[in-house]
Design a protein around this motif. Structure first.
Motif, short mmCIF file in Angstrom:
data_model
loop_
_atom_site.label_atom_id
_atom_site.label_comp_id
_atom_site.label_asym_id
_atom_site.label_seq_id
_atom_site.Cartn_x
_atom_site.Cartn_y
_atom_site.Cartn_z
N ILE A 276 80.36 10.82 37.15
CA ILE A 276 79.98 11.74 36.08
C ILE A 276 80.61 11.22 34.80
CG2 ILE A 276 80.05 14.11 35.28
CD1 ILE A 276 80.69 14.93 38.16
N SER A 277 79.78 10.96 33.80
CA SER A 277 80.34 10.47 32.54
C SER A 277 80.80 11.65 31.70
CB SER A 277 79.28 9.67 31.79
OG SER A 277 79.72 9.49 30.47
N ARG B 61 78.29 19.82 38.33
CA ARG B 61 77.11 19.43 39.10
C ARG B 61 75.91 19.22 38.16
NH1 ARG B 61 74.93 17.46 43.96
NH2 ARG B 61 72.85 17.25 43.19
N LYS B 62 75.76 20.10 37.18
CA LYS B 62 74.66 20.00 36.23
C LYS B 62 74.81 18.72 35.39
CE LYS B 62 72.18 22.64 32.73
NZ LYS B 62 72.19 21.57 31.75
N ARG B 63 76.04 18.44 34.98
CA ARG B 63 76.29 17.22 34.20
C ARG B 63 75.94 15.97 35.02
NH1 ARG B 63 76.20 15.61 30.58
NH2 ARG B 63 78.12 14.57 29.98
N TYR B 64 76.25 16.03 36.31
CA TYR B 64 75.95 14.92 37.21
C TYR B 64 74.43 14.71 37.26
CZ TYR B 64 75.56 12.34 41.62
OH TYR B 64 75.25 11.42 42.59
N ASP B 65 73.69 15.80 37.45
CA ASP B 65 72.23 15.70 37.51
C ASP B 65 71.66 15.21 36.19
OD1 ASP B 65 72.22 16.55 40.11
OD2 ASP B 65 71.79 18.65 39.63
N ASP B 66 72.17 15.73 35.08
CA ASP B 66 71.67 15.33 33.75
C ASP B 66 71.91 13.83 33.52
OD1 ASP B 66 70.97 17.92 33.32
OD2 ASP B 66 72.62 18.39 31.96
N ASN B 67 73.06 13.35 33.99
CA ASN B 67 73.39 11.93 33.80
C ASN B 67 72.48 11.01 34.58
OD1 ASN B 67 75.37 12.11 31.98
ND2 ASN B 67 77.08 11.90 33.40
N LYS B 68 71.96 11.52 35.72
CA LYS B 68 71.11 10.68 36.57
C LYS B 68 69.72 10.50 35.97
CE LYS B 68 71.20 12.39 40.68
NZ LYS B 68 71.10 12.60 42.12
N LYS B 69 69.34 11.47 35.05
CA LYS B 69 67.97 11.41 34.51
C LYS B 69 67.80 10.25 33.55
CE LYS B 69 67.17 16.30 35.08
NZ LYS B 69 67.46 17.56 34.47
#
Ligand code: 4BW
Length: 147
Positions: free
Chosen positions: A2-3, A139-147
Motif C-alpha cells: 500500500i503506497s 483496504r480501500k487504499r489498497y484497492d485504489d492503488n491496484k487500479k
C-alpha cells in the motif's frame, strides 16, 4: 504494497474516520453494573465509554471487568451487580485523541486498543475511532492503488 507516499495518514485527521457520539453506545456515571452488563450484552460490544450527564468522558467499562469485579471465592456474586456503580470499576487511564489530531496518532493507538475515544478541549466526548474504520480505510487504499 500500500503506497502511503502521499502522507495521507498525516494529512487526514481523526475527524475523517470518526464514529460520532450519537452512534456510540455508552453508559453514564451513576449507572449500576447490572445496567452496564445489560447494555454490553444487548449491544454486542465488549467495552463502551462512560460519560456524565454533560457528556464528559470519564472512562471505559467492559464485560470482563464487570464479571471480574463480582467473582467471589466460590461463585459469581450476581447480586452485587445492582449495588455497584460503573465508576467504582471503570478504567480511567485510557488513550484520548482530538478531532484534529492526525490519523497516524490513531493508527498507533489501535495497535493495542480496539477503539480510541475522541474528546474536545473540555473533555466532552465526540465519538470513537475504531480499529475497523482504520482497517477498512487501508483496504480501500489498497484497492485504489491496484487500479
Ligand atoms: O454490533 C456490532 N456491529 C458491527 N457492525 N460490528 C460489531 C458489532 N459488535 C462487534 N463488532 C465487530 C467490529 O468489527 O467486532 C469487533 C470487536 O468488537 P468489540 O470492540 O470487541 O465490541 C468490532 O471492531 P471495531 O468496529 O473496530 O470496534 C472496536 C471496538 O470499539 C469494539 C467496541 O468496544 C467499540 N465500539 C465500536 N463501535 C461501537 C463501539 N462501542 C460503542 N458503540 C459503538 N457503536
Amino acid at each position: 504494497m500500500i503506497s502511503l507516499e502521499s502522507g495521507e495518514f498525516i494529512e487526514l485527521t481523526i475527524k475523517d474516520l470518526l464514529i460520532p457520539s450519537d452512534k456510540v453506545a455508552h453508559v453514564q456515571i451513576g449507572n449500576n453494573l447490572e445496567h452496564a452488563l445489560l447494555l454490553l450484552t444487548k449491544s454486542g460490544y465488549t467495552a463502551v465509554p462512560v460519560l456524565d450527564p454533560s457528556f464528559k468522558l470519564h472512562g471505559l467499562i467492559g464485560s470482563t471487568k464487570i464479571l471480574d469485579s463480582i467473582l467471589g471465592l466460590e461463585r459469581i456474586e450476581f447480586d452485587r451487580l445492582e449495588s455497584m456503580k460503573v465508576e467504582e470499576i471503570m478504567t480511567t487511564n485510557i488513550p484520548r485523541l482530538s478531532l484534529n489530531d492526525p490519523l497516524i496518532n490513531g493508527l498507533d493507538l489501535v495497535v493495542n486498543h480496539s477503539f480510541v475515544c475522541i474528546q474536545n478541549e473540555d473533555q466532552v466526548f465526540e465519538g470513537i475511532l475504531t480499529r475497523r474504520a482504520i482497517l477498512k480505510h487501508l483496504r480501500k487504499r489498497y484497492d485504489d492503488n491496484k487500479k
